[in-house]
Design a protein around this motif. Structure first.
Motif, PDB file in Angstrom:
ATOM      1  N   ALA A  95       0.827  -1.215   0.000  1.00 19.17           N
ATOM      2  CA  ALA A  95       0.000   0.000   0.000  1.00 19.17           C
ATOM      3  C   ALA A  95       0.859   1.262   0.000  1.00 19.17           C
ATOM      4  N   HIS A  96       1.879   1.308   0.863  1.00 18.51           N
ATOM      5  CA  HIS A  96       2.761   2.476   0.904  1.00 18.51           C
ATOM      6  C   HIS A  96       3.534   2.632  -0.409  1.00 18.51           C
ATOM      7  N   ALA A  98       2.654   1.626  -3.362  1.00 19.03           N
ATOM      8  CA  ALA A  98       1.758   2.006  -4.462  1.00 19.03           C
ATOM      9  C   ALA A  98       1.336   3.465  -4.366  1.00 19.03           C
ATOM     10  N   SER A  99       1.313   4.010  -3.150  1.00 20.62           N
ATOM     11  CA  SER A  99       0.878   5.396  -2.994  1.00 20.62           C
ATOM     12  C   SER A  99       2.028   6.394  -2.934  1.00 20.62           C
ATOM     13  N   VAL A 158       3.332  -3.842  -7.263  1.00 21.58           N
ATOM     14  CA  VAL A 158       3.237  -2.381  -7.384  1.00 21.58           C
ATOM     15  C   VAL A 158       3.529  -1.933  -8.813  1.00 21.58           C
ATOM     16  N   ASP A 166      -6.738   3.160  -9.809  1.00 23.96           N
ATOM     17  CA  ASP A 166      -6.586   3.096  -8.359  1.00 23.96           C
ATOM     18  C   ASP A 166      -5.440   2.130  -8.059  1.00 23.96           C
ATOM     19  N   VAL A 168      -3.373   1.680  -5.625  1.00 20.47           N
ATOM     20  CA  VAL A 168      -3.269   1.081  -4.300  1.00 20.47           C
ATOM     21  C   VAL A 168      -4.186  -0.140  -4.204  1.00 20.47           C
ATOM     22  N   ASP A 172      -2.946  -4.079  -4.107  1.00 18.63           N
ATOM     23  CA  ASP A 172      -3.373  -4.917  -2.996  1.00 18.63           C
ATOM     24  C   ASP A 172      -4.043  -6.187  -3.517  1.00 18.63           C
TER      25      ASP A 172
END
Length: 193
Positions: A95-96, A98-99, A158, A166, A168, A172
Motif C-alpha cells: 500500500a505504501h 503504491a501510494s 506495485v 486506483d 493502491v 493490494d
C-alpha cells in the motif's frame, strides 16, 4: 573521528531532499535531477555530491517511510500467527509503495549499488526476516521462501499496477491473489493435472 558537514552543506542537503520529496511525489522515480537542483537553488553538481546516484536520492526520500514500516514490522513480531503478521506487514508495504511514488524503486534489488547496506531494501530485509522465520517455523510459509522473494513480490505487484486508476487497490488485489493463490477459497490448487 568523523568530521561534521558544514552548516551550509547541511542546509543544501535538507533543501535538496525537501524539493526531491515534492518532485518524486509529482513525477515518480524519474523526476528530473536538474529540476530538483533548479528548484532547490543549487547546482546539479551539488545534488550529485550529496546524492551520487538517483537511487541514493530515492532512498533518502523514502527513508522515513521505510523506517515507519520497519517499526510496524517489529510491532507485529508477537501478534497473531506468523503468516498473518507477515502478510499484514507486506500488505502495508504494498500500500505504501503504491501510494508513495519512488518507494518501490528504492526497494527493488535490481540495480542496487554494491556495499549499500543501509538502503531501503536492506532495512526491509532486516525488518521482515524475523516475521518470515516465525512463519516458516510455524509451517505457515514454505521453508525455501526468501526475503528477496518477498521483496520481488511487493515490487512486482506495485509495478504491474502503477498505471491503474486506483493503483493502491489494484496492487493490494494482485498481492493478495499471489499470496492466496488462484484456487477457490478453502480449496487446493496444485497447477498439475
Amino acid at each position: 573521528m568523523t568530521e561534521r558537514p558544514r552548516a551550509d552543506a547541511r542546509r543544501n542537503r535538507a533543501r535538496i531532499l525537501a524539493v526531491a520529496e515534492d518532485e518524486v511525489a509529482a513525477h515518480g522515480p524519474d523526476a528530473s535531477l536538474e529540476q530538483i537542483a533548479r528548484v532547490a537553488g543549487v547546482g546539479s553538481a551539488t545534488v550529485r555530491r550529496h546524492f551520487p546516484t538517483r537511487r541514493a536520492l530515492l532512498e533518502a526520500v523514502s527513508r522515513s517511510q521505510m523506517e515507519a514500516l520497519c517499526g510496524r514490522a517489529r510491532g507485529l513480531g508477537g501478534d497473531g500467527g506468523g503468516r498473518s503478521a507477515l502478510v499484514e506487514w507486506l500488505a502495508d508495504v504494498v500500500a505504501h509503495s503504491a501510494s508513495a511514488r519512488g518507494l518501490v524503486a528504492a526497494l527493488a534489488f535490481e540495480g542496487a549499488e554494491p556495499g549499500q547496506e543501509d538502503g531501503c531494501a536492506a532495512m526491509m530485509e532486516e525488518a521482515v526476516e524475523p516475521l518470515l522465520r516465525r512463519a516458516v517455523r510455524e509451517g505457515a510459509v514454505a521453508a525455501d521462501v526468501t526475503v528477496a522473494d518477498l521483496v520481488t513480490l511487493v515490487v512486482g505487484a506495485v509495478l504491474a499496477t502503477e498505471h491503474h486508476p486506483d493503483p493502491v487497490a489494484a496492487a493490494d488485489r494482485v498481492f493478495r491473489l499471489a499470496v492466496a493463490g488462484i484456487g477457490p477459497p478453502g480449496g487446493r490448487w496444485s497447477g498439475a493435472r
